[in-house]
Design an enzyme around this catalytic site. Structure first.
Site, short mmCIF file in Angstrom:
data_model
loop_
_atom_site.label_atom_id
_atom_site.label_comp_id
_atom_site.label_asym_id
_atom_site.label_seq_id
_atom_site.Cartn_x
_atom_site.Cartn_y
_atom_site.Cartn_z
N ASN A 80 -5.96 -8.98 -8.08
CA ASN A 80 -5.92 -9.82 -6.88
C ASN A 80 -7.13 -10.72 -6.73
OD1 ASN A 80 -6.63 -6.90 -6.52
ND2 ASN A 80 -7.49 -7.64 -4.60
N THR B 17 0.83 -1.20 0.00
CA THR B 17 0.00 0.00 0.00
C THR B 17 0.87 1.25 0.00
OG1 THR B 17 -1.72 -1.20 1.19
CG2 THR B 17 -1.83 1.21 1.27
N GLN C 295 0.49 -8.67 -6.79
CA GLN C 295 0.08 -10.08 -6.98
C GLN C 295 0.90 -10.79 -8.04
OE1 GLN C 295 -1.80 -11.82 -5.11
NE2 GLN C 295 -2.89 -10.27 -3.94
N CYS D 191 -20.44 -9.18 2.60
CA CYS D 191 -20.21 -9.42 4.02
C CYS D 191 -18.79 -9.90 4.30
CB CYS D 191 -21.18 -10.46 4.55
SG CYS D 191 -22.84 -10.09 4.06
N HIS E 39 4.55 -9.96 1.82
CA HIS E 39 3.72 -11.05 2.35
C HIS E 39 2.92 -11.80 1.30
CE1 HIS E 39 -0.44 -9.18 2.84
NE2 HIS E 39 0.27 -8.13 2.52
N THR F 132 13.75 4.37 10.10
CA THR F 132 14.75 3.33 10.35
C THR F 132 14.33 2.04 9.65
OG1 THR F 132 15.26 4.36 12.44
CG2 THR F 132 15.96 2.07 12.18
N1 PLP Z 1 -2.15 -4.32 -4.30
C1 PLP Z 1 -2.67 -5.53 -4.49
C2 PLP Z 1 -3.01 -5.97 -5.88
C3 PLP Z 1 -2.91 -6.37 -3.41
O1 PLP Z 1 -3.46 -7.58 -3.60
C4 PLP Z 1 -2.59 -5.92 -2.11
C5 PLP Z 1 -2.89 -6.74 -0.92
O2 PLP Z 1 -3.82 -7.51 -0.92
C6 PLP Z 1 -2.01 -4.65 -1.96
C7 PLP Z 1 -1.80 -3.87 -3.08
C8 PLP Z 1 -1.63 -4.11 -0.63
O3 PLP Z 1 -0.46 -4.71 -0.15
P1 PLP Z 1 -0.12 -4.65 1.42
O4 PLP Z 1 -1.06 -5.57 2.10
O5 PLP Z 1 1.31 -5.09 1.52
O6 PLP Z 1 -0.28 -3.23 1.82
#
Ligand code: PLP
Length: 390
Positions: A150, A72, A178, A324, A200, A236
């Site tokens: 995603n 993000t 992704q 939901c 992650h 940092t």
């Molecule tokens: N962009 C896409 C296509 C994602 O699938 C995700 C997370 O699901 C993100 C951005 C955001 O990544 P993060 O969870 O590392 O902020």
């Protein structure tokens, strides 16, 4: 009960090799890489090693990689950098199916006076290229199109888009969160200026990401403070996670081809079994241009959340595009943008696989799904016969 984890687009397990590599930096080697003393300063070379590994996965140069706290932040930084670098330009182009890390950030910029074009997609989730060509103009500061979606796994034609933008000298960013580690990416062939990735999603920890910034691209930092990351991202460094991301990228690069073949085989088997054994099922997204690990399947006339709850009883983890379960009041904006009928959106399930899934797990899920769907359709207020009567 053993968990069958088929929600790897949400997050992945940390690879044991990654964890082993990180451990010393979470315990004994806790210095600050900016320190003058050896105890901290020595960590600098470990960060640089990790940077080189991330760069190698993308075919980039190490100095083109900036570590960030997550995908993000990387997306936000790329977009903010673009508009700060070209203050006279007030237009942003993106798609209707971006992750909220881009989608909501450009909406935020729209509230601050930027003009934003959200490009439509067709029923298979493919970008409307005519709309793209019409949208870009001299006022466009940046185009941000994700590498792969995603929810559906649909892959976008970045090379084609990038060539056009290069000619017009418009900045091009892609959210490849992704795609990195799932598809071969080489910035020498891919005309993109900035690429976002997140640890992650490729078996590194949560809370680490990176932004690739092509040499020569104007850059303006988003997080401002100290001199870290060559003045491009203050704060940092998250040393252990940076090292983990480096290792995860090294592993991904080493096994990429084998994993693509393995995952697509498992994914295709799951799809084939479900299409064969469950009536009123449809695959969402372009089957020819998709991530190898992802399938988004609609089980019509049944609610996604009920499917997830039943799967959960068997220890199976997946996710759904229904309102939901997506943590919002609205059902999936991606499936809506594709014009997916509401009965199909509500019954949509995303299965996303990783190298740790096995054929036995796929067989188990293939066996239990038809039972679950049959049972829920009998109970559901969205049942086919009930819908017909409405
Ligand atoms: N962009 C896409 C296509 C994602 O699938 C995700 C997370 O699901 C993100 C951005 C955001 O990544 P993060 O969870 O590392 O902020």
């Amino acid at each position: 009960m053993k968990t069958i984890y088929l929600d790897n687009n949400a997050t992945t397990r940390i690879a044991p090799e990654v964890f082993d590599e990180m451990k010393p930096y979470l315990t004994d080697l806790y210095g600050n890489p900016s320190s003058m003393h050896t105890f901290g300063g020595e960590l600098r070379s470990k960060i640089e090693e990790a940077r080189a590994k991330v760069a190698a996965l993308l075919g980039a140069e190490p100095e083109e990689i900036v570590f960030m706290s997550c995908g993000t932040e990387s997306d936000n930084t790329a977009l903010m950098s673009a508009v700060e670098s070209y203050p006279q330009k007030r237009h942003i182009v993106t798609s209707r199916v971006e992750h909220p890390a881009v989608f909501n950030f450009v909406k935020h910029l729209a509230r601050r006076g930027y003009r934003v074009t959200f490009l439509p997609v067709d029923s298979r989730g493919r970008l409307d290229m005519d709309a793209f060509l019409k949208a870009i103009d001299d006022d466009t500061a940046v185009v941000s199109i994700m590498y792969a979606n995603n929810e559906t796994g649909v892959i976008f034609p970045l090379e084609e888009i990038g060539e056009i933008l290069k000619e017009k000298k418009i900045l091009f960013h892609t959210d490849a969160v992704q795609a990195v580690g799932k598809l071969p990416i080489n910035v020498k062939r891919l005309p993109v200026d900035m690429i976002s990735l997140s640890g992650h999603k490729l078996h590194a920890p949560k809370g680490i990401g990176a932004l690739y910034v092509r040499k020569g691209t104007r850059f303006y930092p988003y997080i401002i403070g100290g001199h870290q990351e060559n003045g491009r991202r203050a704060g940092t460094e998250n040393v252990a996670s940076i090292i983990g991301l480096g290792k995860a990228c090294e592993l991904a690069g080493k096994h990429l081809e084998k994993e693509i073949a393995y995952l697509s085989k498992l994914r295709d088997k799951l799809e084939k079994n479900l299409l064969k054994n469950c009536p009123d099922v449809r695959i969402n997204g372009d089957p020819e241009h998709r991530l190898p690990n992802t399938t988004n399947i609609s089980f019509e006339y049944v609610e996604g959340e009920s499917i997830l709850l039943r799967l959960n009883e068997y220890g199976v983890c997946a996710s759904s595009g229904s309102a939901c379960t997506s943590g919002s009041l609205e059902p999936s904006h991606v499936l809506r943008a594709m014009g997916t009928p509401f009965t199909a959106i509500h019954g949509s399930i995303r299965f996303s696989l990783s190298r740790y899934n096995t054929e036995t797990e796929i067989n188990k899920v293939s066996d239990i799904m038809p039972e679950i769907i049959k049972e829920l359709r009998e109970l559901s207020p969205f049942g086919k016969e009930k819908i017909k009567k409405l």
